[in-house]
Design an enzyme around this catalytic site. Structure first.
Site, PDB file in Angstrom:
ATOM      1  N   ASP A 148     -66.601 -74.154  -8.124  1.00  0.00           N
ATOM      2  CA  ASP A 148     -66.681 -72.736  -9.082  1.00  0.00           C
ATOM      3  C   ASP A 148     -65.317 -72.734  -9.432  1.00  0.00           C
ATOM      4  OD1 ASP A 148     -68.964 -70.203  -8.826  1.00  0.00           O
ATOM      5  OD2 ASP A 148     -67.004 -69.745  -9.912  1.00  0.00           O
ATOM      6  N   THR A 187     -76.809 -62.283 -21.244  1.00  0.00           N
ATOM      7  CA  THR A 187     -77.140 -61.920 -22.583  1.00  0.00           C
ATOM      8  C   THR A 187     -75.856 -61.904 -23.437  1.00  0.00           C
ATOM      9  OG1 THR A 187     -79.083 -60.555 -21.756  1.00  0.00           O
ATOM     10  CG2 THR A 187     -78.604 -60.274 -24.047  1.00  0.00           C
ATOM     11  N   GLU A 218     -85.054 -72.361 -10.921  1.00  0.00           N
ATOM     12  CA  GLU A 218     -85.109 -71.541  -9.233  1.00  0.00           C
ATOM     13  C   GLU A 218     -85.936 -70.404  -9.448  1.00  0.00           C
ATOM     14  OE1 GLU A 218     -84.246 -72.853  -6.466  1.00  0.00           O
ATOM     15  OE2 GLU A 218     -85.380 -71.065  -5.880  1.00  0.00           O
ATOM     16  N   LEU A 278     -88.730 -68.860 -17.646  1.00  0.00           N
ATOM     17  CA  LEU A 278     -88.876 -67.435 -18.466  1.00  0.00           C
ATOM     18  C   LEU A 278     -90.193 -66.678 -18.202  1.00  0.00           C
ATOM     19  CD1 LEU A 278     -87.036 -68.227 -21.874  1.00  0.00           C
ATOM     20  CD2 LEU A 278     -85.955 -67.240 -19.760  1.00  0.00           C
ATOM     21  N   GLY A 297     -84.871 -53.804 -11.578  1.00  0.00           N
ATOM     22  CA  GLY A 297     -83.459 -54.354 -11.932  1.00  0.00           C
ATOM     23  C   GLY A 297     -83.034 -55.754 -11.486  1.00  0.00           C
ATOM     24  N   CYS A 310     -82.009 -61.007 -13.724  1.00  0.00           N
ATOM     25  CA  CYS A 310     -82.745 -61.543 -14.527  1.00  0.00           C
ATOM     26  C   CYS A 310     -83.822 -61.222 -15.213  1.00  0.00           C
ATOM     27  CB  CYS A 310     -83.020 -62.795 -13.681  1.00  0.00           C
ATOM     28  SG  CYS A 310     -81.731 -63.723 -13.156  1.00  0.00           S
ATOM     29  N   PHE A 314     -80.279 -53.198  -6.179  1.00  0.00           N
ATOM     30  CA  PHE A 314     -81.473 -53.180  -7.032  1.00  0.00           C
ATOM     31  C   PHE A 314     -82.774 -53.228  -6.315  1.00  0.00           C
ATOM     32  CE2 PHE A 314     -83.278 -57.462  -8.065  1.00  0.00           C
ATOM     33  CZ  PHE A 314     -82.139 -58.273  -7.334  1.00  0.00           C
ATOM     34  N   ARG A 356     -76.738 -55.807 -10.033  1.00  0.00           N
ATOM     35  CA  ARG A 356     -76.835 -56.009 -11.386  1.00  0.00           C
ATOM     36  C   ARG A 356     -77.941 -55.428 -11.958  1.00  0.00           C
ATOM     37  NH1 ARG A 356     -75.522 -62.305 -11.212  1.00  0.00           N
ATOM     38  NH2 ARG A 356     -76.817 -62.185  -9.326  1.00  0.00           N
ATOM     39  N   ARG A 385     -89.096 -44.562  -4.331  1.00  0.00           N
ATOM     40  CA  ARG A 385     -89.480 -45.924  -3.778  1.00  0.00           C
ATOM     41  C   ARG A 385     -90.658 -45.926  -2.909  1.00  0.00           C
ATOM     42  NH1 ARG A 385     -87.468 -50.902  -5.661  1.00  0.00           N
ATOM     43  NH2 ARG A 385     -85.528 -50.626  -6.270  1.00  0.00           N
TER      44      ARG A 385
HETATM   45  P1  NAD Z   1     -73.724 -65.930 -10.667  1.00  0.00           P
HETATM   46  O1  NAD Z   1     -73.189 -65.197 -11.583  1.00  0.00           O
HETATM   47  O2  NAD Z   1     -73.906 -65.180  -9.104  1.00  0.00           O
HETATM   48  O3  NAD Z   1     -72.794 -67.172 -10.206  1.00  0.00           O
HETATM   49  C1  NAD Z   1     -72.632 -68.139 -11.303  1.00  0.00           C
HETATM   50  C2  NAD Z   1     -71.269 -68.835 -10.813  1.00  0.00           C
HETATM   51  O4  NAD Z   1     -71.090 -69.794 -11.963  1.00  0.00           O
HETATM   52  C3  NAD Z   1     -70.043 -67.895 -11.001  1.00  0.00           C
HETATM   53  O5  NAD Z   1     -69.456 -67.676  -9.700  1.00  0.00           O
HETATM   54  C4  NAD Z   1     -69.080 -68.453 -12.158  1.00  0.00           C
HETATM   55  O6  NAD Z   1     -67.991 -68.410 -11.802  1.00  0.00           O
HETATM   56  C5  NAD Z   1     -69.808 -70.054 -11.985  1.00  0.00           C
HETATM   57  N1  NAD Z   1     -69.033 -70.614 -13.239  1.00  0.00           N
HETATM   58  C6  NAD Z   1     -69.402 -70.419 -14.331  1.00  0.00           C
HETATM   59  N2  NAD Z   1     -68.609 -71.289 -15.358  1.00  0.00           N
HETATM   60  C7  NAD Z   1     -68.515 -72.344 -14.577  1.00  0.00           C
HETATM   61  C8  NAD Z   1     -68.022 -73.409 -14.875  1.00  0.00           C
HETATM   62  N3  NAD Z   1     -67.718 -73.736 -16.229  1.00  0.00           N
HETATM   63  N4  NAD Z   1     -67.573 -74.334 -13.782  1.00  0.00           N
HETATM   64  C9  NAD Z   1     -67.720 -73.893 -12.352  1.00  0.00           C
HETATM   65  N5  NAD Z   1     -68.139 -72.635 -12.170  1.00  0.00           N
HETATM   66  C10 NAD Z   1     -68.787 -71.783 -13.277  1.00  0.00           C
HETATM   67  O7  NAD Z   1     -75.287 -66.359 -11.107  1.00  0.00           O
HETATM   68  P2  NAD Z   1     -76.512 -66.400 -10.131  1.00  0.00           P
HETATM   69  O8  NAD Z   1     -77.302 -65.306 -10.140  1.00  0.00           O
HETATM   70  O9  NAD Z   1     -76.338 -67.431  -9.389  1.00  0.00           O
HETATM   71  O10 NAD Z   1     -77.346 -67.040 -11.555  1.00  0.00           O
HETATM   72  C11 NAD Z   1     -77.158 -68.264 -11.990  1.00  0.00           C
HETATM   73  C12 NAD Z   1     -78.196 -68.854 -12.786  1.00  0.00           C
HETATM   74  O11 NAD Z   1     -79.555 -68.861 -11.915  1.00  0.00           O
HETATM   75  C13 NAD Z   1     -78.501 -67.966 -13.856  1.00  0.00           C
HETATM   76  O12 NAD Z   1     -79.021 -68.690 -15.089  1.00  0.00           O
HETATM   77  C14 NAD Z   1     -79.750 -67.129 -13.538  1.00  0.00           C
HETATM   78  O13 NAD Z   1     -80.561 -66.426 -14.551  1.00  0.00           O
HETATM   79  C15 NAD Z   1     -80.768 -67.986 -12.551  1.00  0.00           C
HETATM   80  N6  NAD Z   1     -81.308 -67.553 -11.639  1.00  0.00           N
HETATM   81  C16 NAD Z   1     -81.075 -66.476 -10.765  1.00  0.00           C
HETATM   82  C17 NAD Z   1     -81.529 -66.033  -9.892  1.00  0.00           C
HETATM   83  C18 NAD Z   1     -81.004 -64.771  -8.832  1.00  0.00           C
HETATM   84  O14 NAD Z   1     -82.093 -64.510  -7.998  1.00  0.00           O
HETATM   85  N7  NAD Z   1     -79.714 -64.343  -8.992  1.00  0.00           N
HETATM   86  C19 NAD Z   1     -82.845 -66.452  -9.223  1.00  0.00           C
HETATM   87  C20 NAD Z   1     -83.213 -67.608 -10.148  1.00  0.00           C
HETATM   88  C21 NAD Z   1     -82.439 -68.107 -11.268  1.00  0.00           C
HETATM   89  C1  UGA Z   2     -86.800 -62.315  -9.573  1.00  0.00           C
HETATM   90  C2  UGA Z   2     -88.102 -63.208  -9.438  1.00  0.00           C
HETATM   91  O1  UGA Z   2     -89.109 -62.207  -8.215  1.00  0.00           O
HETATM   92  C3  UGA Z   2     -87.793 -64.410  -8.740  1.00  0.00           C
HETATM   93  O2  UGA Z   2     -88.837 -65.314  -8.764  1.00  0.00           O
HETATM   94  C4  UGA Z   2     -86.920 -65.078  -9.935  1.00  0.00           C
HETATM   95  O3  UGA Z   2     -86.281 -66.256  -9.276  1.00  0.00           O
HETATM   96  C5  UGA Z   2     -85.511 -64.023 -10.069  1.00  0.00           C
HETATM   97  O4  UGA Z   2     -85.903 -62.895 -10.536  1.00  0.00           O
HETATM   98  C6  UGA Z   2     -84.550 -64.418 -10.859  1.00  0.00           C
HETATM   99  O5  UGA Z   2     -85.006 -65.577 -11.732  1.00  0.00           O
HETATM  100  O6  UGA Z   2     -83.632 -64.142 -10.949  1.00  0.00           O
HETATM  101  P1  UGA Z   2     -85.112 -60.771  -8.047  1.00  0.00           P
HETATM  102  O7  UGA Z   2     -84.842 -60.188  -9.321  1.00  0.00           O
HETATM  103  O8  UGA Z   2     -84.353 -61.286  -7.145  1.00  0.00           O
HETATM  104  O9  UGA Z   2     -86.340 -61.834  -8.092  1.00  0.00           O
HETATM  105  O10 UGA Z   2     -86.143 -59.730  -7.094  1.00  0.00           O
HETATM  106  P2  UGA Z   2     -87.575 -58.974  -7.413  1.00  0.00           P
HETATM  107  O11 UGA Z   2     -88.180 -59.110  -5.994  1.00  0.00           O
HETATM  108  O12 UGA Z   2     -88.448 -60.043  -8.262  1.00  0.00           O
HETATM  109  O13 UGA Z   2     -87.518 -57.779  -7.835  1.00  0.00           O
HETATM  110  C7  UGA Z   2     -87.093 -57.468  -9.092  1.00  0.00           C
HETATM  111  C8  UGA Z   2     -86.887 -55.887  -9.301  1.00  0.00           C
HETATM  112  O14 UGA Z   2     -88.261 -55.425  -9.497  1.00  0.00           O
HETATM  113  C9  UGA Z   2     -86.303 -55.203  -8.266  1.00  0.00           C
HETATM  114  O15 UGA Z   2     -85.540 -54.070  -8.731  1.00  0.00           O
HETATM  115  C10 UGA Z   2     -87.419 -54.494  -7.369  1.00  0.00           C
HETATM  116  O16 UGA Z   2     -87.346 -53.394  -6.646  1.00  0.00           O
HETATM  117  C11 UGA Z   2     -88.412 -54.293  -8.419  1.00  0.00           C
HETATM  118  N1  UGA Z   2     -89.939 -54.319  -8.149  1.00  0.00           N
HETATM  119  C12 UGA Z   2     -90.419 -55.490  -7.505  1.00  0.00           C
HETATM  120  C13 UGA Z   2     -90.496 -53.192  -8.153  1.00  0.00           C
HETATM  121  O17 UGA Z   2     -90.471 -52.107  -8.856  1.00  0.00           O
HETATM  122  N2  UGA Z   2     -91.879 -53.313  -7.696  1.00  0.00           N
HETATM  123  C14 UGA Z   2     -92.390 -54.400  -7.155  1.00  0.00           C
HETATM  124  O18 UGA Z   2     -93.539 -54.394  -6.932  1.00  0.00           O
HETATM  125  C15 UGA Z   2     -91.688 -55.665  -6.902  1.00  0.00           C
END
Ligand code: NAD
Ligand code: UGA
Length: 480
Positions: free
Chosen positions: A37, A97, A171, A227, A279, A282, A344, A352, A456
């Site tokens: 990172d 975004t 993922e 998506l 919230g 994503c 969230f 976030r 909730r």
């Molecule tokens: P995050 O912000 O927690 O982590 C991303 C990391 O990448 C940061 O620590 C940042 O410093 C690092 N980074 C950015 N540019 C870099 C570079 N050029 N070289 C090295 N490191 C670099 O983000 P996240 O929540 O892990 O999400 C990552 C991706 O996965 C997003 O596209 C998100 O949509 C997707 N995703 C997230 C979740 C989730 O639950 N958070 C679930 C599924 C998919």
């Molecule tokens: C969501 C998806 O569930 C994952 O499959 C996906 O990988 C991820 O986004 C991503 O791409 O980042 P996440 O955002 O971690 O996961 O959490 P969720 O459990 O989906 O909840 C999202 C929001 O919806 C929360 O604020 C939660 O409280 C709310 N929620 C969820 C409700 O209000 N009602 C429900 O019945 C379920």
């Protein structure tokens, strides 16, 4: 079959990169996994000896880190070195975004993806499989391939010595249950063109995922499926929250409606809990991305359909703060409201896009004095999210509970004296500990008329029934 992947590098040590690589390292002790990172502080926390200091809280993560760190799982800032050593590189960087320029407010900002691809193009050696782990607009793989190709054609020192395959492997983990989701995925989606590369990635997952759960598609379907999955999930929440508002207006109960429709096997019972609005980092960004893509490809009706899911969510959050104000006689000036939960959702320290941010901002704007509690979110993080310093930082000597300032907030670590003199309690995150609060005792501590707003739906109405507390809960139109 012998796996030819010996060394994995993951670019991005965030909520996805960290836990995903931890599970791969745990299930594949024969593979060396390096998570890199640009953020030195984050890497330091991943390497922290105190496992409570890991940058991400996920149940079960600390145990895996303890088992695998510095054995076959490493966290570092040495991006160049680890890219050059890797057979397979996961790109797991942030894709928020865009805030300005073309597509501002909707399209994904791909600058971190592009920077990662350029780093790979620059430092990779031999043949490398590049895996999109981040959530990306459909056809991003084209951009990545283009950047990687430029290295192969370049006049650099070792042109044509490196070759690449690009796969999409989105993922689907949810925060708060990331380790469980990674260890027991509903499916693993791999999109790509080259069967040998697909097979190498599938082979890694076969160490713990059964064959029928490995889905293979073309690369564009894989990008779009991610998506679409998030859009469908978020759509269910906006749908049930819209029905919740109707329940409140008509005397129906959203929990009963959810149960009734959830028994239809075509609808299913999951993701039908009304709440304060979705919230997380994503849902909103991924739907807005879909909206942007639809507009870009000349499909304004499709764009409008998905945009309404986001609009409903924003309306719903404002609806909650408005109804609180209305019930507290139309003004929150000098009123103390205890806010329970800022993350969230429960079991995460992530704030976030948390509904709590907009709702708390609205309440502060109305003049409320908020006392915010969350077992995992720090006071500093809340200050960043609200863009406002806590009262105690601004007024070192003053006692917050005296209501001598309006439009303020402070955070508390313990609920012990939190309810003294409070006008209302607002539950925004479904943490277990809030279910155990004794409302009879709490009622005696609050200023009357006192309110409990349960956004909730975690409080059993019977626990509040014979107290002096007025009770509102989400989607409940039933008059007691
Ligand atoms: P995050 O912000 O927690 O982590 C991303 C990391 O990448 C940061 O620590 C940042 O410093 C690092 N980074 C950015 N540019 C870099 C570079 N050029 N070289 C090295 N490191 C670099 O983000 P996240 O929540 O892990 O999400 C990552 C991706 O996965 C997003 O596209 C998100 O949509 C997707 N995703 C997230 C979740 C989730 O639950 N958070 C679930 C599924 C998919
Ligand atoms: C969501 C998806 O569930 C994952 O499959 C996906 O990988 C991820 O986004 C991503 O791409 O980042 P996440 O955002 O971690 O996961 O959490 P969720 O459990 O989906 O909840 C999202 C929001 O919806 C929360 O604020 C939660 O409280 C709310 N929620 C969820 C409700 O209000 N009602 C429900 O019945 C379920």
């Amino acid at each position: 079959m012998k796996n030819s992947i010996h060394n994995i590098c993951c670019i991005g040590a965030g909520y996805v990169g960290g836990p995903t690589m931890a599970v791969i390292a745990d299930r594949c002790p024969h593979i060396e996994v390096n998570v890199v990172d640009i953020n030195q502080d984050r890497i330091n926390l991943w390497n922290s000896l105190d496992l409570n200091e890991l940058p991400i809280f996920e149940p079960g993560l600390d145990k895996i880190i303890e088992r695998r760190r510095n054995k076959n799982l490493f966290f570092s800032n040495d991006i160049k070195k680890q890219i050059s050593r890797a057979d397979m590189i996961f790109i797991s960087v942030n894709t928020p975004t865009k805030t300005k320029g073309i597509g501002a407010g909707k399209a994904s900002n791909l600058k971190w993806i592009e920077a990662s691809a350029r780093q790979v193009a620059l430092y990779a050696k031999g043949h490398t499989i590049v895996v999109e782990k981040s959530t990306l607009p459909v056809r991003t793989a084209e951009v990545i391939k283009e950047i990687l190709k430029s290295k192969q054609n370049s006049k650099e020192k070792h042109p044509k010595t490196s070759t690449f395959d690009v796969l999409s492997n989105p993922e689907f983990l949810s925060e708060g249950s990331a380790i469980y989701d990674l260890e027991n995925p509903d499916r693993v989606l791999i999109g790509g063109e080259n069967n040998s590369a697909i097979e190498k990635l599938a082979e890694i997952y076969r160490n713990w995922v059964s064959e029928e759960k490995l889905l293979q598609t073309n690369i564009w379907s894989s990008e779009l499926a991610k998506l679409t999955a998030n859009a469908f999930l978020a759509q269910r929440i906006s749908s049930i929250n819209s029905i919740g508002a109707l329940c409140e207006a008509t005397g129906a109960d959203v929990r009963e409606v959810s149960k009734a429709i959830g028994h239809d096997s075509r609808i299913g019972s999951k993701f039908l809990d009304a709440g304060p609005g979705f919230g997380g980092s994503c849902f909103k960004k991924d739907i807005l991305n879909l909206v942007y893509l639809s507009e870009y490809f000349g499909l304004p009706e499709v764009a409008a359909f998905w945009n309404s899911v986001v609009n409903l969510n924003a309306w719903h959050q404002n609806r909650i703060s408005k109804l609180i104000t209305k019930n507290l006689f139309g003004t929150l000036s000098n009123k103390k409201i205890v806010v329970l939960g800022f993350a969230f959702k429960s079991n995460t320290n992530d704030t976030r896009e948390s509904a709590a941010i907009q709702i708390c901002k609205n309440l502060i704007e109305e003049g409320a004095a908020l006392l915010i509690h969350d077992p995992k979110v720090s006071c500093d993080q809340i200050a960043i999210d609200l863009n406002l310093q806590p009262y105690s930082k601004k007024n070192k000597e003053s006692n917050f509970s005296e209501r001598n300032e309006e439009g303020n907030w402070d955070s508390i670590d313990s609920l012990e004296n939190a309810f003294d003199g409070a006008d209302a309690v607002l539950i925004l995150t479904e943490w277990m500990e809030y279910k155990k609060i004794n409302w009879r005792v709490t009622s005696n501590k609050m200023r009357k008329p006192a309110w409990l707003f349960d956004a909730r739906s975690i409080i059993d109405p019977n626990q509040v029934l014979n107290t002096d507390i007025n009770f509102w809960r989400i989607g409940d139109g039933v008059k007691l």
